[in-house]
Design a protein around this motif. Structure first.
Motif, PDB file in Angstrom:
ATOM      1  N   UNK A   1      41.083  30.680  37.976  1.00 52.47           N
ATOM      2  CA  UNK A   1      41.307  29.579  37.040  1.00 52.47           C
ATOM      3  C   UNK A   1      42.797  29.393  36.797  1.00 52.47           C
ATOM      4  N   UNK A   2      43.470  28.848  37.783  1.00 54.47           N
ATOM      5  CA  UNK A   2      44.871  28.481  37.639  1.00 54.47           C
ATOM      6  C   UNK A   2      44.961  26.981  37.842  1.00 54.47           C
ATOM      7  N   UNK A   3      45.472  26.275  36.861  1.00 55.99           N
ATOM      8  CA  UNK A   3      45.473  24.815  36.892  1.00 55.99           C
ATOM      9  C   UNK A   3      46.445  24.278  37.928  1.00 55.99           C
ATOM     10  N   UNK A   4      46.088  23.130  38.496  1.00 53.34           N
ATOM     11  CA  UNK A   4      47.011  22.404  39.370  1.00 53.34           C
ATOM     12  C   UNK A   4      48.069  21.676  38.546  1.00 53.34           C
ATOM     13  N   UNK A   5      47.632  21.110  37.401  1.00 54.48           N
ATOM     14  CA  UNK A   5      48.516  20.309  36.558  1.00 54.48           C
ATOM     15  C   UNK A   5      48.197  20.575  35.106  1.00 54.48           C
ATOM     16  N   UNK A   6      49.221  20.711  34.289  1.00 52.67           N
ATOM     17  CA  UNK A   6      49.045  20.842  32.843  1.00 52.67           C
ATOM     18  C   UNK A   6      49.932  19.803  32.159  1.00 52.67           C
ATOM     19  N   UNK A   7      49.307  18.961  31.342  1.00 57.49           N
ATOM     20  CA  UNK A   7      50.058  18.060  30.468  1.00 57.49           C
ATOM     21  C   UNK A   7      50.312  18.777  29.154  1.00 57.49           C
ATOM     22  N   UNK A   8      51.518  18.649  28.632  1.00 50.40           N
ATOM     23  CA  UNK A   8      51.804  19.268  27.346  1.00 50.40           C
ATOM     24  C   UNK A   8      52.704  18.355  26.529  1.00 50.40           C
ATOM     25  N   UNK A   9      52.764  18.649  25.235  1.00 47.04           N
ATOM     26  CA  UNK A   9      53.580  17.846  24.322  1.00 47.04           C
ATOM     27  C   UNK A   9      53.229  16.370  24.440  1.00 47.04           C
TER      28      UNK A   9
END
Length: 550
Positions: free
Chosen positions: A14-22
């Motif tokens: 479970x390692x994300x390809x993309x993470x949106x933050x803020x």
């Protein structure tokens, strides 16, 4: 018809390809309306919440995108469009917004000048209400198109202007009778004016050279780019079928265009396809062969029928006459018994049914048919749709809610029809029954928004602003302010409600774990300012977690 979810490949870890933050993420999911971070893996949403809740999914190879507080919403779903038509019309004579006869003639003359002798001049988008209501005639354009047949569709697609060369080519004269479901408009002396309404257009269409496969494929790619630029990631496509046109057009587009684009990796937006109701058995066979989900890009939706025409063409069907045409209550395009039979057969095969209805009598007729079919075939999750649901009698919104009927509406039509509805129906009738968005929601109906492109532009942000403000051009006040929507209601009509309206809600419509990662980044970082003014622009559009625009 409950579509199965497209299964994503299982991840080794479970390692994300993309993470949106803020970010300011509006999810359209009532279980978690807002979030500031979202993790995506294998084109699907893995987790939504605060950054602390997705931080453990960040690893080697994860791309982190700091949005600086920008608003993120689910990819918009246009619930009603004619996609290939829109793409083709983008290369034809564009008469949208023309507000004077001279400009109308100038644009047609320019097109004819650049068209080889004998070839057709095609286009549309004209709206006679913009220049005072006078309907165009062949005599307007005969002098500037002496060597070319012409066909120019009104903005609503239910009326077309042809020139004298076209009338002669098709053999239309003062002796030609109106076909069933159509009108050849004639002068008081009995001569054709050049206007053909609904099924009367079928007298001309066989003479127009067939659009090539290459042109239709180019049209899809062209309009897909436009849709992505407007934040649209999915369109419910009702094909190139209007009354009087060949029911085979939609099927040709499915096989020649959509399946080609899918197999060659050229699909960039998702489509949910509806087909002419007369061909319900063919769709039933296709679904049994391929399933409702053809690929991550193509869904088989259902079938579409017609009751009436349009307000602008005076062919929307009303209980009472038009005030400017006291002997006219509109036109019923399909006989009630035929429509009932087709709906019954389609529903027995568990196909989703959508029926075009604009006038109040047309809407009541569809509701009556649906209620009878539901009673006969028994309860199930069928999600019957009314396309447009534009003018409703006082009790109709309650019936939509009680029968669980989808109201598939187009907010931008309000801008075109506010003046004409008042002129054609009278102020009291128009204000009592037109575009009753708030009333439908209050009655627990599902409200799904779309454009009806090319009748109106693909533009969800514009549609949302219209639904929230209801201020037509040149007006300084809202038309029926009690029917205005809030920002979250308007977004949901283009996202989760639109997905539900086409059985797409297992895959699309909200930013929820497990769903396809289709989302839009908007220019605003203030929910309150956006809610007050309805103003924002598209900064980026993602499909399956991959940037598709710009």
């Amino acid at each position: 018809m409950v579509r199965a979810r497209i299964q994503a490949p299982m991840a080794m870890s479970a390692v994300a390809d993309l993470v949106l933050k803020n970010a300011l993420i509006f999810t359209s999911d009532d279980s978690l309306p807002f979030a500031d971070s979202m993790a995506i893996l294998n084109r699907r949403i893995l987790r939504v919440g605060t950054y602390s809740t997705v931080q453990d999914l960040v690893g080697q190879g994860t791309r982190e995108l700091n949005l600086g507080g920008k608003l993120v919403v689910p990819g918009f779903i246009d619930s009603h469009g004619h996609l290939i038509y829109q793409g083709l019309q983008m290369k034809q004579v564009n008469l949208h917004g023309v507000n004077h006869k001279n400009e109308f003639v100038r644009r047609v003359a320019e097109a004819a000048k650049n068209t080889k002798k004998g070839n057709w001049v095609l286009g549309g988008g004209w709206n006679n209400d913009l220049w005072g209501g006078e309907l165009p005639m062949a005599s307007w354009i005969d002098d500037v198109t002496p060597s070319n047949p012409v066909l120019l569709s009104r903005i609503d697609g239910h009326m077309s202007l042809v020139n004298n060369a076209t009338l002669k080519l098709a053999g239309i004269s003062n002796l030609t009778e109106d076909p069933e479901g159509g009108i050849i408009v004639k002068t008081t002396g009995g001569d054709p004016t050049g206007l053909l309404i609904d099924s009367a257009r079928k007298l001309v269409l066989p003479f127009i050279p067939k659009v090539s496969v290459e042109e239709r494929r180019e049209a899809l790619l062209r309009v897909s780019n436009l849709a992505l630029a407007r934040g649209v990631t999915t369109i419910v496509d009702f094909g190139r079928y209007y009354p009087g046109e060949s029911v085979e057009l939609s099927w040709e587009d499915f096989s020649d265009v959509y399946q080609w684009a899918d197999s060659s990796g050229k699909m960039t937006i998702r489509v949910c396809l509806f087909f002419p109701m007369e061909t319900w058995s063919s769709l039933n066979d296709l679904i049994h062969k391929m399933g409702e989900v053809v690929s991550p890009w193509i869904y088989l939706g259902g079938v579409k029928g017609f009751v009436d025409g349009s307000l602008g063409s005076h062919t929307a069907l009303f209980h009472e006459p038009y005030v400017d045409e006291p002997d006219n209550c509109g036109m019923q395009i399909t006989e009630r018994e035929k429509l009932f039979k087709l709906t019954m057969e389609s529903d027995k095969s568990k196909l989703q049914v959508a029926i075009h209805a604009i006038g109040d009598k047309a809407n009541d007729m569809v509701l009556d048919i649906y209620e009878s079919v539901i009673s006969t075939n028994g309860p199930r999750d069928r999600r019957f749709r009314v396309e447009h649901a534009q003018h409703l009698t006082p009790g109709a919104p309650q019936r939509f809610g009680k029968l669980r009927i989808i109201a598939s509406a187009q907010p931008e039509h309000l801008l075109d029809d506010a003046e004409s509805a008042t002129n054609k129906l009278g102020a009291q009738r128009a204000e009592k029954e037109s575009f009753l968005f708030r009333s439908l929601l209050t009655c627990k109906a599902c409200l799904a928004f779309g454009s009806d492109c090319p009748v109106a532009n693909i533009n969800p942000l514009g549609g949302m602003r219209t639904a929230m403000r209801r201020i037509p051009p040149s007006w300084d006040h809202a038309w029926m302010p009690s029917e205005c929507l809030t920002l979250d209601e308007a977004i949901k009509a283009y996202t989760i409600s639109a997905a539900y309206a086409s059985f797409l809600d297992k895959d699309l419509g909200s930013l929820s774990p497990g769903k396809l990662a289709d989302f839009v980044i908007l220019s605003t970082d203030s929910w309150d300012e956006f809610a007050a003014e309805g103003l924002a622009s598209i900064e980026a559009t993602y499909t399956g977690g991959i940037q598709a625009y710009p």
